[in-house]
Design a protein around this motif. Structure first.
Motif, PDB file in Angstrom:
ATOM      1  N   GLY A   2      -1.726   7.891   1.988  1.00 11.67           N
ATOM      2  CA  GLY A   2      -2.105   6.500   1.812  1.00 11.67           C
ATOM      3  C   GLY A   2      -0.907   5.591   1.652  1.00 11.67           C
ATOM      4  O   GLY A   2      -1.053   4.385   1.561  1.00 11.67           O
ATOM      5  N   GLY A   3       0.294   6.197   1.617  1.00  9.02           N
ATOM      6  CA  GLY A   3       1.508   5.412   1.457  1.00  9.02           C
ATOM      7  C   GLY A   3       1.967   4.858   2.787  1.00  9.02           C
ATOM      8  O   GLY A   3       2.915   5.358   3.381  1.00  9.02           O
ATOM      9  N   GLY A   4       1.278   3.849   3.280  1.00 10.75           N
ATOM     10  CA  GLY A   4       1.581   3.280   4.593  1.00 10.75           C
ATOM     11  C   GLY A   4       0.480   3.653   5.561  1.00 10.75           C
ATOM     12  O   GLY A   4      -0.037   4.770   5.562  1.00 10.75           O
ATOM     13  N   ALA A   5       0.104   2.714   6.405  1.00  8.99           N
ATOM     14  CA  ALA A   5      -1.052   2.904   7.266  1.00  8.99           C
ATOM     15  C   ALA A   5      -0.887   4.042   8.253  1.00  8.99           C
ATOM     16  O   ALA A   5      -1.857   4.626   8.710  1.00  8.99           O
TER      17      ALA A   5
ATOM     18  N   GLY B  38       0.776  -1.233   0.000  1.00 11.72           N
ATOM     19  CA  GLY B  38       0.000   0.000   0.000  1.00 11.72           C
ATOM     20  C   GLY B  38       0.803   1.275   0.000  1.00 11.72           C
ATOM     21  O   GLY B  38       0.233   2.363   0.069  1.00 11.72           O
ATOM     22  N   PHE B  39       2.116   1.192  -0.088  1.00 13.88           N
ATOM     23  CA  PHE B  39       2.939   2.401  -0.128  1.00 13.88           C
ATOM     24  C   PHE B  39       2.944   2.984  -1.531  1.00 13.88           C
ATOM     25  O   PHE B  39       2.929   2.248  -2.531  1.00 13.88           O
ATOM     26  N   ARG B  40       2.994   4.322  -1.578  1.00 15.35           N
ATOM     27  CA  ARG B  40       3.029   5.039  -2.850  1.00 15.35           C
ATOM     28  C   ARG B  40       4.053   6.163  -2.750  1.00 15.35           C
ATOM     29  O   ARG B  40       4.131   6.847  -1.730  1.00 15.35           O
ATOM     30  N   TRP B  41       4.833   6.327  -3.815  1.00 11.94           N
ATOM     31  CA  TRP B  41       5.841   7.387  -3.857  1.00 11.94           C
ATOM     32  C   TRP B  41       5.756   8.123  -5.185  1.00 11.94           C
ATOM     33  O   TRP B  41       5.351   7.546  -6.198  1.00 11.94           O
ATOM     34  N   GLN B  42       6.183   9.372  -5.172  1.00 17.31           N
ATOM     35  CA  GLN B  42       6.254  10.145  -6.406  1.00 17.31           C
ATOM     36  C   GLN B  42       7.623  10.795  -6.506  1.00 17.31           C
ATOM     37  O   GLN B  42       8.166  11.276  -5.505  1.00 17.31           O
ATOM     38  N   ALA B  43       8.187  10.783  -7.706  1.00 13.18           N
ATOM     39  CA  ALA B  43       9.526  11.333  -7.915  1.00 13.18           C
ATOM     40  C   ALA B  43       9.573  12.099  -9.222  1.00 13.18           C
ATOM     41  O   ALA B  43       8.907  11.740 -10.199  1.00 13.18           O
TER      42      ALA B  43
END
Length: 265
Positions: A208-211, A188-193
């Motif tokens: 939402g990137g991690g509980a 469920g982790f999300r990242w943007q770069a």
């Protein structure tokens, strides 16, 4: 020390025992290498499995010595002598026990030499998790027994890679030319770069990137979104999985260029 304490102490994105992961993945590499030392390693061109075992043995010897001696000058660490092939796998098994003993014996904040901006034993612990994990995958792929990386550790390794390895692109690498979003479908982790005009990368963990990531940024729209397990996202960053083999929405070329911008030696 409880796992939650380790997460805070070592700056981990997820909860896991880094010492157990280093040991487990190294021993799994040793198991895979048994009887296959002459096999080529597709993900490490020009290397045999014997070379891969020696590489990790060398790496773990070096960082174990750095942390055990609280070393500031890496030139003071003596080079180990490569054993004959019969001694490689036993040497790796013995070596990882020594590495873990050295790492456990240091407080995370104790100053030591590292190649990163973070110069303490905690960095060594965190980075050696992915060193062992990715090379375990290399060995298993080479010997026909490929299995995914541990999802929780791989999630932390993706974030560590974005934080530590991607700030500036390597010489001659092309500009990424867009914004990339990574989604770990299993954790469920999300990242943007993205990159600025000087080639420096900027990243963020998205809402939402991690509980426990309350109030994180949603991030602007991305030019490409790559969805995969945390294991496959890390292998993509390490150029073991091509972007096109993953679930990609948007400009595939942006994802391909992002993987090529960072050295993985």
């Amino acid at each position: 020390m409880k796992i939650t304490g380790q997460r805070a102490a070592y700056g981990l994105a997820t909860e896991f025992d880094p010492f157990r992961r280093i040991e487990a993945d190294t021993l799994a590499l040793a198991d895979a290498a048994e009887g296959h030392l002459a096999s080529p390693v597709p993900s490490c061109p020009a290397w045999s499995v014997a070379d891969l075992v020696w590489h990790l043995l060398e790496v773990q010897h070096f960082w174990g010595a750095i942390v055990a001696g609280r070393v500031q000058d890496p030139a003071t660490v003596p080079d180990p002598v490569r054993p004959d092939d019969a001694g490689l796998v036993p040497g790796l098994r013995a070596g990882v026990a020594g590495l873990v003993e050295s790492l456990r014996g240091a407080e995370p904040g104790e100053p030591v030499y590292t190649w990163a901006a973070r110069r303490d034993a905690g960095f060594v612990v965190r980075h050696q998790v992915q060193e062992a994990a990715v090379h375990r995958w290399d060995a298993e792929q080479a010997t026909g027994r490929e299995s995914p990386l541990d999802a929780t550790a791989a999630t932390d390794a993706v974030e560590e890679f974005l934080e530590v390895s991607t700030p500036f692109r390597t010489k001659d690498a092309a500009a990424v030319g867009g914004t990339l979003q990574l989604v770990a479908v299993d954790t469920g982790f999300r990242w943007q770069a993205t990159e600025d005009h000087e080639g420096a990368a900027r990243w963020q963990r998205l809402a939402g990137g991690g509980a426990d990531q309350a109030g994180g940024a949603d991030g602007p729209g991305a030019d490409v979104v790559v969805r995969a397990t945390a294991s496959d996202l890390l292998l993509y960053l390490y150029r073991r999985r091509p972007a096109g083999a993953l679930d990609v929405t948007g400009d595939l070329a942006v994802a391909e260029r992002f993987a090529l911008r960072t050295g993985t030696d």
